[in-house]
Scaffold this active site. Structure first.
Site, PDB file in Angstrom:
ATOM      1  CB  SER A 185       3.710  -0.904  -3.583  1.00  0.00           C
ATOM      2  OG  SER A 185       2.661  -1.110  -4.501  1.00  0.00           O
ATOM      3  CE1 TYR A 245       3.161   4.387  -4.742  1.00  0.00           C
ATOM      4  CE2 TYR A 245       2.815   2.227  -5.738  1.00  0.00           C
ATOM      5  CZ  TYR A 245       2.718   3.076  -4.646  1.00  0.00           C
ATOM      6  OH  TYR A 245       2.183   2.609  -3.469  1.00  0.00           O
ATOM      7  CB  ALA A 246       6.649   0.193 -10.355  1.00  0.00           C
TER       8      ALA A 246
HETATM    9  P1  NAI Z   1      -2.521   7.875   2.516  1.00  0.00           P
HETATM   10  O1  NAI Z   1      -2.524   8.919   1.463  1.00  0.00           O
HETATM   11  O2  NAI Z   1      -3.779   7.565   3.255  1.00  0.00           O
HETATM   12  O3  NAI Z   1      -1.363   8.163   3.580  1.00  0.00           O
HETATM   13  C1  NAI Z   1      -0.102   8.611   3.189  1.00  0.00           C
HETATM   14  C2  NAI Z   1       0.400   9.551   4.258  1.00  0.00           C
HETATM   15  O4  NAI Z   1       1.719   9.961   3.914  1.00  0.00           O
HETATM   16  C3  NAI Z   1      -0.459  10.808   4.377  1.00  0.00           C
HETATM   17  O5  NAI Z   1      -0.828  11.025   5.715  1.00  0.00           O
HETATM   18  C4  NAI Z   1       0.442  11.908   3.854  1.00  0.00           C
HETATM   19  O6  NAI Z   1       0.201  13.168   4.475  1.00  0.00           O
HETATM   20  C5  NAI Z   1       1.814  11.337   4.194  1.00  0.00           C
HETATM   21  N1  NAI Z   1       2.883  11.937   3.412  1.00  0.00           N
HETATM   22  C6  NAI Z   1       2.919  12.164   2.074  1.00  0.00           C
HETATM   23  N2  NAI Z   1       4.047  12.779   1.752  1.00  0.00           N
HETATM   24  C7  NAI Z   1       4.748  12.963   2.896  1.00  0.00           C
HETATM   25  C8  NAI Z   1       5.995  13.568   3.197  1.00  0.00           C
HETATM   26  N3  NAI Z   1       6.761  14.145   2.255  1.00  0.00           N
HETATM   27  N4  NAI Z   1       6.417  13.555   4.486  1.00  0.00           N
HETATM   28  C9  NAI Z   1       5.649  13.009   5.451  1.00  0.00           C
HETATM   29  N5  NAI Z   1       4.446  12.468   5.229  1.00  0.00           N
HETATM   30  C10 NAI Z   1       4.005  12.441   3.949  1.00  0.00           C
HETATM   31  O7  NAI Z   1      -2.002   6.565   1.770  1.00  0.00           O
HETATM   32  P2  NAI Z   1      -1.849   5.048   2.250  1.00  0.00           P
HETATM   33  O8  NAI Z   1      -2.616   4.246   1.296  1.00  0.00           O
HETATM   34  O9  NAI Z   1      -2.046   4.888   3.679  1.00  0.00           O
HETATM   35  O10 NAI Z   1      -0.307   4.819   1.884  1.00  0.00           O
HETATM   36  C11 NAI Z   1       0.681   4.576   2.862  1.00  0.00           C
HETATM   37  C12 NAI Z   1       1.844   3.881   2.178  1.00  0.00           C
HETATM   38  O11 NAI Z   1       1.402   2.628   1.672  1.00  0.00           O
HETATM   39  C13 NAI Z   1       2.444   4.625   0.999  1.00  0.00           C
HETATM   40  O12 NAI Z   1       3.846   4.479   1.020  1.00  0.00           O
HETATM   41  C14 NAI Z   1       1.849   3.918  -0.200  1.00  0.00           C
HETATM   42  O13 NAI Z   1       2.669   4.016  -1.331  1.00  0.00           O
HETATM   43  C15 NAI Z   1       1.799   2.493   0.332  1.00  0.00           C
HETATM   44  N6  NAI Z   1       0.881   1.624  -0.361  1.00  0.00           N
HETATM   45  C16 NAI Z   1      -0.472   1.907  -0.383  1.00  0.00           C
HETATM   46  C17 NAI Z   1      -1.328   1.048  -1.048  1.00  0.00           C
HETATM   47  C18 NAI Z   1      -2.807   1.303  -1.138  1.00  0.00           C
HETATM   48  O14 NAI Z   1      -3.484   0.603  -1.920  1.00  0.00           O
HETATM   49  N7  NAI Z   1      -3.371   2.239  -0.378  1.00  0.00           N
HETATM   50  C19 NAI Z   1      -0.840  -0.157  -1.730  1.00  0.00           C
HETATM   51  C20 NAI Z   1       0.596  -0.363  -1.613  1.00  0.00           C
HETATM   52  C21 NAI Z   1       1.398   0.506  -0.944  1.00  0.00           C
END
Ligand code: NAI
Length: 251
Positions: free
Chosen positions: A147, A160-161
């Site tokens: 991130s 988180y960071a």
């Molecule tokens: P999102 O919430 O749309 O998707 C995250 C997915 O991870 C969800 O489908 C959720 O069910 C799944 N998940 C959560 N805990 C889990 C577990 N224990 N086991 C398996 N699956 C699990 O979020 P997004 O934005 O797509 O995030 C994806 C990645 O990108 C994350 O690691 C997030 O930290 C990172 N990220 C997102 C940013 C943003 O602005 N959206 C910015 C920087 C990083």
């Protein structure tokens, strides 16, 4: 499509594939010809992504699985089982993650444990399982999702960071360990991306802070991940690719 980005016949595992960046990544890998194992602890969500891929590409190339990345044994079984079933594992993308925002003084141990369990240990388990398979077969590409929180210091996001900075260090260290056996390990560090994770967050300041004057789309990150997964990045390892619209430019 050129040989550098053709993934025909390749096998990929994506965690967090039910939503946002993980879903977009699964779609883009399938678009390039890969068989994609779409995993998420949200099983119906993973199935929905797999159905969308099959509807778009019509090859039965998506395989949904319910997988909680905090369960080390389950991650190991899924990864080794995929390699056994398909005879190979070419790409592992560790996307699953959760947000957390609270001052350090108000953070209890259970919250800290939960964030580190998903965002750090979950990525570690995925990396370890994939690295075991890939070093044995002599090739593979692992891509982790960090991130921009590793670059941009803000209050209230210490947990988180911390988790994401550790993912960056894991990525670089593992790259050194497995490079001689044909395995590359990289990460993306997205800025603010329009996904369910950031729904409801006011974006005006984020847009203003970006050189490109917008927040990101899931495909912005998925395309970068596909590059790092593909032969196009064959001499790239141990790198953290910023996909942030120009909000942070370290170095
Ligand atoms: P999102 O919430 O749309 O998707 C995250 C997915 O991870 C969800 O489908 C959720 O069910 C799944 N998940 C959560 N805990 C889990 C577990 N224990 N086991 C398996 N699956 C699990 O979020 P997004 O934005 O797509 O995030 C994806 C990645 O990108 C994350 O690691 C997030 O930290 C990172 N990220 C997102 C940013 C943003 O602005 N959206 C910015 C920087 C990083």
């Amino acid at each position: 499509m050129t040989a550098a980005d053709d993934l025909t016949g390749w096998v990929a595992v994506v965690t967090g594939a039910a939503s946002g960046i993980g879903r977009a990544t699964a779609v883009r890998l399938a678009e390039s010809g890969a068989h994609v194992v779409c995993t998420d602890h949200n099983g119906p969500g993973a199935a929905d992504t797999a159905e969308a891929i099959d509807a778009a590409y019509g090859r039965g190339c998506a395989h949904p699985h319910t997988l909680d990345v905090t369960d080390a044994d389950a991650v190991e079984r899924l990864v080794t089982g995929t390699a056994e079933q398909h005879g190979r594992l070419d790409i592992m993308v560790n996307v699953a993650g959760i947000p957390y925002s609270r001052p350090v003084v108000d953070t209890d141990e259970a919250d800290l444990d939960r964030v580190l369990a998903v965002n750090l240990k979950g990525v570690f388990f995925g990396c370890r399982a994939a690295a075991r398979v890939m070093t044995a077969q002599g090739h593979g590409s692992i891509v982790n999702v960090a991130s921009s929180a590793i670059d941009t210091l803000r209050p209230n996001v210490a947990c988180y960071a911390m988790s994401k900075a550790a993912v960056a260090q894991l990525t670089k260290t593992l790259a050194i360990e497995v490079g001689s056996r044909g395995v590359r390990v990289n990460a993306v560090a997205p800025g603010v991306i329009d996904t369910p994770m950031t729904a409801g967050v006011p974006h005006a300041a984020n847009i203003e802070a970006a050189a490109l004057r917008r927040i990101g789309r899931p495909d912005d990150v998925a395309w970068a991940i596909r590059y790092l997964a593909s032969p196009a990045s064959g001499f790239v390892t141990g790198q953290i690719l910023r996909v942030n619209g120009g909000t942070a430019m370290p170095g």
